[in-house]
Design an enzyme around this catalytic site. Sequence first.
Site: not given
Lengths: 405, 405
Positions: B178, B189
């Site tokens: 992701k 992140t």
Amino acid sequence: MAVGLGPLSTLHPVPGFELGIASAGIKRPGRKDVVVMRCAEGSSVAGVFTLNAFCAAPVTLAKQRFLGEVRYLLTNTGNANAGTGEAGLAAAAQTCAKLAELAGVAETSVLPYSTGVIGEPLPVAKIEAALPAALADLAEDRWAEAAAGIMTTDTLPKGASRQFVHDGVTVTVTGISKGAGMIKPNMATMLGYIATDAKVAQGVLQDLLRDAANKSFNRITIDGDTSTNDCCMLIATGRAALPEVTQASGALFAALKQAVLEVSMELAQAIVRDGEGATKFVTVQVNGGATHQECLDVGYAVAHSPLIKTALFASDPNWGRILAAVGRAGVANLDVSKIDVFLGDVCIASRGGRAASYTEEQGAAVMAQAEIGIRIELGRGTCSETIWTTDLSHEYVKINAEYRT
Amino acid sequence: MAVGLGPLSTLHPVPGFELGIASAGIKRPGRKDVVVMRCAEGSSVAGVFTLNAFCAAPVTLAKQRFLGEVRYLLTNTGNANAGTGEAGLAAAAQTCAKLAELAGVAETSVLPYSTGVIGEPLPVAKIEAALPAALADLAEDRWAEAAAGIMTTDTLPKGASRQFVHDGVTVTVTGISKGAGMIKPNMATMLGYIATDAKVAQGVLQDLLRDAANKSFNRITIDGDTSTNDCCMLIATGRAALPEVTQASGALFAALKQAVLEVSMELAQAIVRDGEGATKFVTVQVNGGATHQECLDVGYAVAHSPLIKTALFASDPNWGRILAAVGRAGVANLDVSKIDVFLGDVCIASRGGRAASYTEEQGAAVMAQAEIGIRIELGRGTCSETIWTTDLSHEYVKINAEYRT
């Protein structure tokens, strides 16, 4: 959109330094796009130039010539004469030779400066045709006109001037700059010209300019891109009735150094204030570094972060983005528990996390201002550095995306 | 806006590696925001972690623990547990301890991963309450659900899978990632999880992951900002009926290395393709460098230049901006007369200037595509590096300026 930049203040003439403006019609008929500057005989000249490996033809020539006798500086806008190879060098030399012929000086005493579109041939004939008018226009009181004459995408002319008295003699330092276009290497380039009537040995003058540039022109950044044509020149005509400054010491040197620094900082900051798409003028100060380099690394990591710049545009006191940028600056053995971050006078982050005393309202109040200070205390040593930058706005993308299409 | 990113392809289960998804309601009720992964006993685990000095609490803990026995990976979205100090470390440890208690394993065999808002306390009770459901959900065929479960601002789930046959035994390498949020350290992140059923000694596995990451996750950039929470993990369960790979040589090692690299590159590129505001997928290839570092310096100078990125957004084949970025990359003694630049297969700049054969129409045809290659030939040596990035669009400014306001 210029942030806190007003009309030109008084630009005091510098005895022995004249400026003349003319129109060559490079981009469009009638536009004042050629500026000639004449230095009195015996002037000493210092220069700092772009570090870009693709430096433009005029930069190459100016670097070769500025340590010899310098009598004229020839600047054109509308064409950068960059990415033009050998033909570009020949074209720059040809315009200088023509000016030398008209003025009756040595060809190598004329230095060229160009700003504008990259990769197009310099329109030599047009520039040559404008030289007689520029020479006829030469006068010591033409600083404001010259400041307008070197503009490209700048929205306002940029100038600064200081005077001080030494042993009863008034000494003047006056300069002009251009460079909203620094964010557009295509349209291109930061240029700065500063003159003083003090008499200064070339080596001292060069150190003086390098020091001043390292606290001004070399500490501003809009998007991290460096032009192929950037130059800043400092000319000392020696017409003030004072002894020559031959060493980097003494009261006269100190006063001159301060005046040159103040003029340089005002000129450099004016470029940032006029940055295309800028809605904020941002001062990033890094204190407590073990070295100057690590202060710069942290400062530029913050000043170049698109995430921080968009947060500034949105007036969003986003302390997390600032800490993340400090953390990725590559400082060896950075102890985050010693780091404090201030927005204006408000401590937003302390010891690596959100400051206990901090409220979003405090941060939002600072962010609502047009001039914003970000101060980072590293707690590692005694070095400091200051960098000036802008936010990243919709307007920036619009200007740069649509510039050629 | 994702560029060339379709629905998930088939993600082959990895024997010995199970995934379970549950809802803790961290950001909103019902959202699947907790993912638990179970590694078979005897698995070896490799990890690469953010170099940001402000690394988040879960990263600190995962780094401390991954070289010991690893049985569970616990991931939550909605809260990054970053900038949270000692309390954040305690909170991360507490969720791990709860999972260990429920699963009957050692507390230190559970590794935490968090992504989401910076600076807010981790909602420990909510996460703990979701753990029984996540454990009950564990199965080897839940990769697609886990890919969706770790999403934050991603518009599409990201996964990749490869299989190869060695000595008649099928070996699987499957991974998910992701990180549209890489451009938003707030929401935060890049995370990557890759598992294989090969049996691999930890040291070999770590080298294998580091090499793969250096050609994939460490070669993507959207805006140059690095998150406080980035992690990529590689788990080898050893369930395939093949001897342990104990050295970086041999056919099995070579096949595994290739499969891990392909999965890593697909996962990393998917993050760029899904970059927020991205309208172009850009491959910057630098060849002919004297060192790998100078290739990277040039590549990142190009990939991070806002001027080039806005030109890409505008489909403007602006060779001057590319040359200027190459020139300012800081490569020592760069001979610009040896540099060629290609846009796709079109030579746009040669020997430091516009290529004689180049026409704007050729460049515009390449720029009109959604996937664009910029190739820079330095002519100095034999090193090469490739970096993937996006353009800089209005949407990028909009998303990042308006994220918290």
